[in-house]
Scaffold this active site. Structure first.
Site, short mmCIF file in Angstrom:
data_model
loop_
_atom_site.label_atom_id
_atom_site.label_comp_id
_atom_site.label_asym_id
_atom_site.label_seq_id
_atom_site.Cartn_x
_atom_site.Cartn_y
_atom_site.Cartn_z
N ARG A 18 0.84 -1.21 0.00
CA ARG A 18 0.00 0.00 0.00
C ARG A 18 0.87 1.26 0.00
NH1 ARG A 18 -3.03 -3.66 -0.86
NH2 ARG A 18 -4.60 -4.51 0.54
N GLU B 97 -14.28 -15.19 8.12
CA GLU B 97 -14.12 -14.58 6.80
C GLU B 97 -13.74 -15.60 5.74
OE1 GLU B 97 -11.26 -11.35 6.51
OE2 GLU B 97 -11.68 -11.06 4.39
N LYS C 214 -17.96 -12.44 7.64
CA LYS C 214 -17.39 -11.44 6.73
C LYS C 214 -17.20 -12.07 5.35
CE LYS C 214 -13.41 -8.36 6.13
NZ LYS C 214 -12.52 -7.41 6.81
N SER D 258 -14.23 -5.62 0.99
CA SER D 258 -14.39 -4.92 -0.30
C SER D 258 -13.68 -5.66 -1.43
CB SER D 258 -13.95 -3.46 -0.20
OG SER D 258 -12.60 -3.32 0.17
N GLY D 259 -12.62 -6.38 -1.13
CA GLY D 259 -12.05 -7.33 -2.08
C GLY D 259 -11.48 -6.80 -3.38
N GLY D 260 -11.25 -5.48 -3.47
CA GLY D 260 -10.73 -4.93 -4.72
C GLY D 260 -11.74 -4.08 -5.46
N SER E 70 -16.91 -4.09 6.48
CA SER E 70 -15.65 -4.30 7.19
C SER E 70 -14.57 -4.13 6.14
CB SER E 70 -15.61 -5.69 7.81
OG SER E 70 -14.34 -5.94 8.38
P1 13P Z 1 -10.58 -5.40 1.74
O1 13P Z 1 -11.85 -4.66 2.09
O2 13P Z 1 -9.51 -4.50 1.20
O3 13P Z 1 -10.87 -6.61 0.90
O4 13P Z 1 -9.98 -5.94 3.10
C1 13P Z 1 -10.81 -6.47 4.04
C2 13P Z 1 -10.12 -7.52 4.78
O5 13P Z 1 -10.03 -7.48 5.99
C3 13P Z 1 -9.58 -8.66 4.04
O6 13P Z 1 -9.18 -9.66 4.92
#
Ligand code: 13P
Length: 339
Positions: free
Chosen positions: A33, A177, A219, A261-263, A289
């Site tokens: 990042r 998750e 999640k 959010s995953g990208g 989250s």
């Molecule tokens: P993102 O929302 O960037 O996918 O990250 C959330 C997260 O905690 C992934 O493990």
């Protein structure tokens, strides 16, 4: 296990109008990042950036919990308050990432198993002392030719449930998750199929491991086309497919579902959540989250420069507020201009 305590923590994590900030990037991920803003990833840079997020104005109005990383839970604000204590004072629940990452699953090329169960009981006890009241474990399911296999789904679901049971034993709410990645060129239908199989296996394992469902948070990924698909499904379709799938596989005793959010872009993730809450009549709280979708704009506005610290905080507070609106479906694409 104190069920009442677990339930009240879980409910606080999914409080109305708020959501969870994932700030638990491992040292490797945060370096990636920081690379995007040409910033060297030193311990002080990481501390300072997390302070930017955790001390942003009005943050407690929109953020109910923060997921920390092992290094971060031991760090302090400039004025010397440990981060977990600072967050708790604001009424924000501190949490901790406890998995040790997704590693190649032997014998299953292209698939992974998340590690970190050995010694987890002792680590959870220490994290509880440091102030953590919830934890996170991420399982990764990739979609590709001939994958995922049912074996990899089951192995990951089993590990998630073992982690969940250890958390609850320690009076820590587990965020479960299982992330079906959106990296490929697959269709939304394929994502729905794999997400369904994954959630089915996960809840079977959670039941087998005697998880107290009222004291956990799920999640998941949204049901969405792969990023490289050239004909990606529209936002309303994503919202409808995601709600449909969750209704089929997630028991109503689970207090809340907090998406990753995953990208997705920041605006995309916010709008998807708002559209789902507009559908309404849901048995659980639907919240966020997010990691990247909450932080990307803030990271850019800050750029690693002390002079832009306030600008970074402003960008973060704005995106948190917009996601807070999405919690009751009041965010629309027009809100982007108004905010
Ligand atoms: P993102 O929302 O960037 O996918 O990250 C959330 C997260 O905690 C992934 O493990």
């Amino acid at each position: 296990m104190n069920r009442t305590e677990l339930e009240s923590i879980a409910r606080a994590m999914v409080a109305k109008g708020k959501g969870i900030l994932a700030a638990d990037e491992s040292s490797g991920t945060i370096k990636k990042r920081f690379d995007t803003i040409q910033l060297e990833s030193t311990e002080e840079a990481r501390r300072s950036y997390r302070e930017l997020l955790f001390t942003a104005p009005d943050v407690a109005n929109y953020i109910s919990g923060v997921i920390l990383y092992d290094e971060t839970i031991r760090q302090k604000t400039k004025s010397g308050t440990p981060f977990p204590e600072h967050l708790a004072k604001l009424g924000i629940v501190p949490g901790i990432k406890v998995d040790m990452g997704a590693k190649p699953l032997a014998g299953f090329p292209g698939e992974t198993i998340t590690e970190g169960l050995d010694g987890l009981r002792e680590r959870l006890a220490e994290y509880h002392k440091l102030g953590a009241r919830f934890a996170k474990w991420r399982a990764v399911i990739d979609i590709g030719k001939d994958i995922p296999s049912q074996f990899a789904i089951d192995a990951n679901a089993h590990a998630l449930a073992r982690y969940g049971a250890l958390c609850q034993e320690a009076n820590i709410v587990p965020i479960i998750e299982p992330e079906v990645l959106m990296d490929g060129d697959h269709s939304i239908e394929r994502c729905e199929e794999v997400t369904s199989a994954t959630l089915k296996a996960v809840f079977e394992q959670l039941h087998s491991h005697r998880i107290h469902l009222e004291g956990m948070i799920l999640k998941p990924n949204m049901v969405i086309s792969g990023k490289k698909n050239t004909n990606r499904a529209g936002r309303q379709q994503v919202a409808e497919a995601t709600v449909r799938t969750l209704k089929r596989y997630v028991p109503s005793s689970v207090p809340g579902i907090a998406f990753l959010s995953g990208g997705q872009s920041a605006a995309e993730a916010t709008e998807h959540l708002s559209l789902m809450n507009q559908i309404g009549n849901l048995p659980w709280e639907l919240t966020f989250s997010y990691g990247r979708a909450l932080q990307d704009e803030a990271l850019k506005a800050w750029g690693g420069k002390q002079d832009s610290f306030a600008a970074g905080q402003k960008a973060f507070a704005r995106r948190a507020r917009l996601n807070g609106m999405a919690r009751n479906g009041s965010y629309t694409a027009q809100s982007e201009q108004a905010a």
